[in-house]
Design a protein around this motif. Structure first.
Motif, PDB file in Angstrom:
ATOM      1  N   GLN A 303       0.929  -1.092  -0.035  1.00 10.15           N
ATOM      2  CA  GLN A 303      -0.081   0.090  -0.131  1.00 10.15           C
ATOM      3  C   GLN A 303       0.927   1.217  -0.085  1.00 10.15           C
ATOM      4  O   GLN A 303       1.964   1.288   0.534  1.00 10.15           O
ATOM      5  N   GLU A 304       0.580   2.321  -0.718  1.00  9.99           N
ATOM      6  CA  GLU A 304       0.948   3.621  -0.664  1.00  9.99           C
ATOM      7  C   GLU A 304       1.640   3.934   0.802  1.00  9.99           C
ATOM      8  O   GLU A 304       0.628   4.088   1.741  1.00  9.99           O
ATOM      9  N   GLY A 305       2.756   4.370   0.964  1.00  9.13           N
ATOM     10  CA  GLY A 305       3.327   4.840   2.191  1.00  9.13           C
ATOM     11  C   GLY A 305       3.873   3.735   3.229  1.00  9.13           C
ATOM     12  O   GLY A 305       4.422   4.035   4.238  1.00  9.13           O
ATOM     13  N   GLU A 306       3.661   2.451   2.653  1.00 10.03           N
ATOM     14  CA  GLU A 306       4.191   1.118   3.522  1.00 10.03           C
ATOM     15  C   GLU A 306       5.461   1.210   3.611  1.00 10.03           C
ATOM     16  O   GLU A 306       6.158   1.524   2.221  1.00 10.03           O
ATOM     17  N   ALA A 307       6.333   0.814   4.521  1.00 12.31           N
ATOM     18  CA  ALA A 307       7.791   0.539   4.775  1.00 12.31           C
ATOM     19  C   ALA A 307       8.075  -0.756   4.170  1.00 12.31           C
ATOM     20  O   ALA A 307       7.492  -1.739   4.188  1.00 12.31           O
ATOM     21  N   MET A 308       9.119  -0.437   3.053  1.00  9.31           N
ATOM     22  CA  MET A 308       9.648  -1.501   2.272  1.00  9.31           C
ATOM     23  C   MET A 308      10.775  -2.094   2.413  1.00  9.31           C
ATOM     24  O   MET A 308      11.103  -3.334   2.573  1.00  9.31           O
ATOM     25  N   TYR A 309      12.026  -1.303   2.436  1.00  6.95           N
ATOM     26  CA  TYR A 309      13.452  -1.425   2.462  1.00  6.95           C
ATOM     27  C   TYR A 309      13.809  -0.643   3.553  1.00  6.95           C
ATOM     28  O   TYR A 309      13.978   0.526   3.880  1.00  6.95           O
ATOM     29  N   HIS A 310      14.649  -1.498   4.773  1.00  9.00           N
ATOM     30  CA  HIS A 310      15.266  -0.795   5.809  1.00  9.00           C
ATOM     31  C   HIS A 310      16.688  -0.648   5.458  1.00  9.00           C
ATOM     32  O   HIS A 310      17.569  -1.753   4.870  1.00  9.00           O
ATOM     33  N   ILE A 311      17.297   0.482   5.033  1.00 13.47           N
ATOM     34  CA  ILE A 311      18.677   0.534   4.645  1.00 13.47           C
ATOM     35  C   ILE A 311      19.495   1.384   5.692  1.00 13.47           C
ATOM     36  O   ILE A 311      19.335   2.232   6.127  1.00 13.47           O
ATOM     37  N   ALA A 312      20.914   0.615   5.858  1.00 10.16           N
ATOM     38  CA  ALA A 312      21.908   1.151   6.865  1.00 10.16           C
ATOM     39  C   ALA A 312      22.804   1.802   5.719  1.00 10.16           C
ATOM     40  O   ALA A 312      23.163   1.389   4.795  1.00 10.16           O
ATOM     41  N   TYR A 313      23.154   2.919   6.650  1.00  8.41           N
ATOM     42  CA  TYR A 313      24.162   3.721   5.694  1.00  8.41           C
ATOM     43  C   TYR A 313      25.521   3.690   6.682  1.00  8.41           C
ATOM     44  O   TYR A 313      25.464   3.950   7.851  1.00  8.41           O
ATOM     45  N   PHE A 314      26.809   3.768   5.835  1.00  8.39           N
ATOM     46  CA  PHE A 314      27.854   3.516   6.341  1.00  8.39           C
ATOM     47  C   PHE A 314      28.881   4.350   5.903  1.00  8.39           C
ATOM     48  O   PHE A 314      28.752   4.990   5.075  1.00  8.39           O
ATOM     49  N   GLY A 315      30.014   4.838   6.898  1.00  8.99           N
ATOM     50  CA  GLY A 315      30.865   5.545   6.295  1.00  8.99           C
ATOM     51  C   GLY A 315      31.958   5.245   5.525  1.00  8.99           C
ATOM     52  O   GLY A 315      32.513   5.809   4.632  1.00  8.99           O
ATOM     53  N   GLY A 316      32.150   3.733   5.617  1.00  9.98           N
ATOM     54  CA  GLY A 316      33.059   2.953   4.599  1.00  9.98           C
ATOM     55  C   GLY A 316      32.413   2.372   3.512  1.00  9.98           C
ATOM     56  O   GLY A 316      31.232   3.167   2.864  1.00  9.98           O
ATOM     57  N   SER A 317      32.811   1.038   2.772  1.00  8.29           N
ATOM     58  CA  SER A 317      32.351   0.721   1.749  1.00  8.29           C
ATOM     59  C   SER A 317      31.347  -0.203   2.041  1.00  8.29           C
ATOM     60  O   SER A 317      31.568  -1.336   2.610  1.00  8.29           O
ATOM     61  N   ALA A 318      30.186  -0.157   1.451  1.00 10.39           N
ATOM     62  CA  ALA A 318      29.018  -0.936   1.646  1.00 10.39           C
ATOM     63  C   ALA A 318      29.460  -2.438   0.884  1.00 10.39           C
ATOM     64  O   ALA A 318      28.958  -3.708   1.541  1.00 10.39           O
ATOM     65  N   ASP A 319      30.151  -2.491  -0.073  1.00 10.29           N
ATOM     66  CA  ASP A 319      30.682  -3.727  -0.805  1.00 10.29           C
ATOM     67  C   ASP A 319      31.515  -4.534   0.382  1.00 10.29           C
ATOM     68  O   ASP A 319      31.486  -5.633   0.323  1.00 10.29           O
ATOM     69  N   ASP A 320      32.482  -3.927   1.171  1.00 10.99           N
ATOM     70  CA  ASP A 320      32.970  -4.668   2.231  1.00 10.99           C
ATOM     71  C   ASP A 320      32.042  -5.253   3.049  1.00 10.99           C
ATOM     72  O   ASP A 320      32.075  -6.525   3.512  1.00 10.99           O
TER      73      ASP A 320
END
Length: 339
Positions: A303-320
């Motif tokens: 539904q519109e407005g529903e939470a779908m993806y919880h994303i964490a943000y890092f100072g370093g490389s997300a690939d690591d």
């Protein structure tokens, strides 16, 4: 001399292992309800640690983690371990996140001896168990139809808490604020350091989450000098996220995903398409920042407005971070069910 420990009127002596049923309020059928716990004490004094699960009654991964810890028959070298597989026994009985009075138990701490049903249970747990403890590990999962990547949430600005969070050996540590009314908030107010382990989905057993949880708890006990159990070496250096956000649906419809738990995403990446029931394209979910997906909705309806993806943000490389997640998955050997 070793400190005396009395729980619900039962004294547990150094070197003892006891199962205790802590009485809680009855059902309206007049059936007795109790909080089952197991207490393990070493002969030598040391830290007192609780491990709790099912504060939300439908989060059952933690029940299995504690069951396996009990089956490990851990030999403590020092200190006391209090295992609490079901805090919200009412919710487990009803396969519900909430208490029978429709309250979220994890928003009712420190509770009250004469308050609501949820408040009374919170008061009992806090004063019968947490009040004795120096440390705690609270086991959680995502909500119904939502999964969480194995992660530790804690106050990482406290050096000792961070040390234990790193010992747990999951790829992601989230420096999380304390929520009002939470068990973690009440415990910290009591002087008890707490790690909150999040992994898996409500009402589902997830083997990766369970095995990671069992090994993580044992590693924390080792870090506290409570056990000497040998563990395989882990080359995972966890990454700390100081911020995380939910990306929400901008339309209602059927979801076609392009990412999964643990996926590395860049700003501008397409996370999912939202389509209509006749296959017509309605909208796209776009990542607004670079990071890694630590939680997601599983049901392909939104539904519109529903939470779908919880994303964490890092100072370093997300690939690591992604590489460390793959290492963790490779280190877990699935346990085959008995025939």
């Amino acid at each position: 001399m070793t400190k005396k420990l009395i729980i619900a009127g039962v004294e547990i002596y150094p070197g003892e292992r006891k199962k205790i049923e802590i009485p809680v309020a009855k059902l309206y059928t007049d059936a007795d309800m109790s909080l089952p716990i197991q207490v393990i004490r070493a002969k030598k004094e040391g830290p007192v640690v609780f491990v709790s699960a099912a504060v939300h009654g439908d989060e059952i991964n933690g029940i299995e983690i504690i069951s396996r810890l009990i089956q490990e028959n851990l030999k403590l070298q020092a200190g006391t371990l209090i295992l609490v597989p079901m805090v919200n026994v009412y919710g487990v009985l009803n396969q519900s996140r909430y208490m029978p009075d429709r309250r979220d138990l994890n928003r009712c701490f420190p509770g009250s001896k004469t308050g609501s049903l949820a408040g009374r249970l919170a008061y009992t747990f806090l004063n019968s168990i947490v009040a004795h403890c120096d440390y705690g590990i609270d086991l959680h999962t995502g909500a119904i139809h939502r999964s969480n990547l194995p992660q530790i949430r804690a106050n990482l600005e406290d050096a000792e808490t961070k040390r234990l969070a790193e010992a747990f050996a999951v790829p992601v540590l989230l420096n999380a604020n304390i929520r009002d009314g939470s068990l973690r908030g009440a415990a910290v107010g009591n002087g008890t350091r707490v790690l909150l382990y999040e992994a898996g989905e409500a009402l589902r057993f997830d083997e990766l989450s369970i095995q990671t949880g069992v090994k993580g708890v044992i590693r924390v006990l080792r870090a506290l000098g409570m056990i000497r159990k040998r563990m395989s070496k882990v080359n995972i250096e966890p990454f700390v996220a100081n911020r995380s956000d939910w990306t929400r649906a901008n339309a209602s419809g059927f979801v076609k995903e392009f990412v999964s738990l643990g996926s590395v995403v860049e700003k501008g990446d397409i996370l999912a398409d939202i389509n209509g029931p006749l296959g017509n394209h309605i909208s796209q979910i776009i990542s607004t920042r670079s990071g890694i997906i630590i939680g997601k909705q599983n049901i392909p309806l939104v539904q519109e407005g529903e939470a779908m993806y919880h994303i964490a943000y890092f100072g370093g490389s997300a690939d690591d971070v992604h590489e460390h997640i793959e290492m963790m998955q490779e280190a877990i050997v699935a346990i085959e069910p008995a025939n």
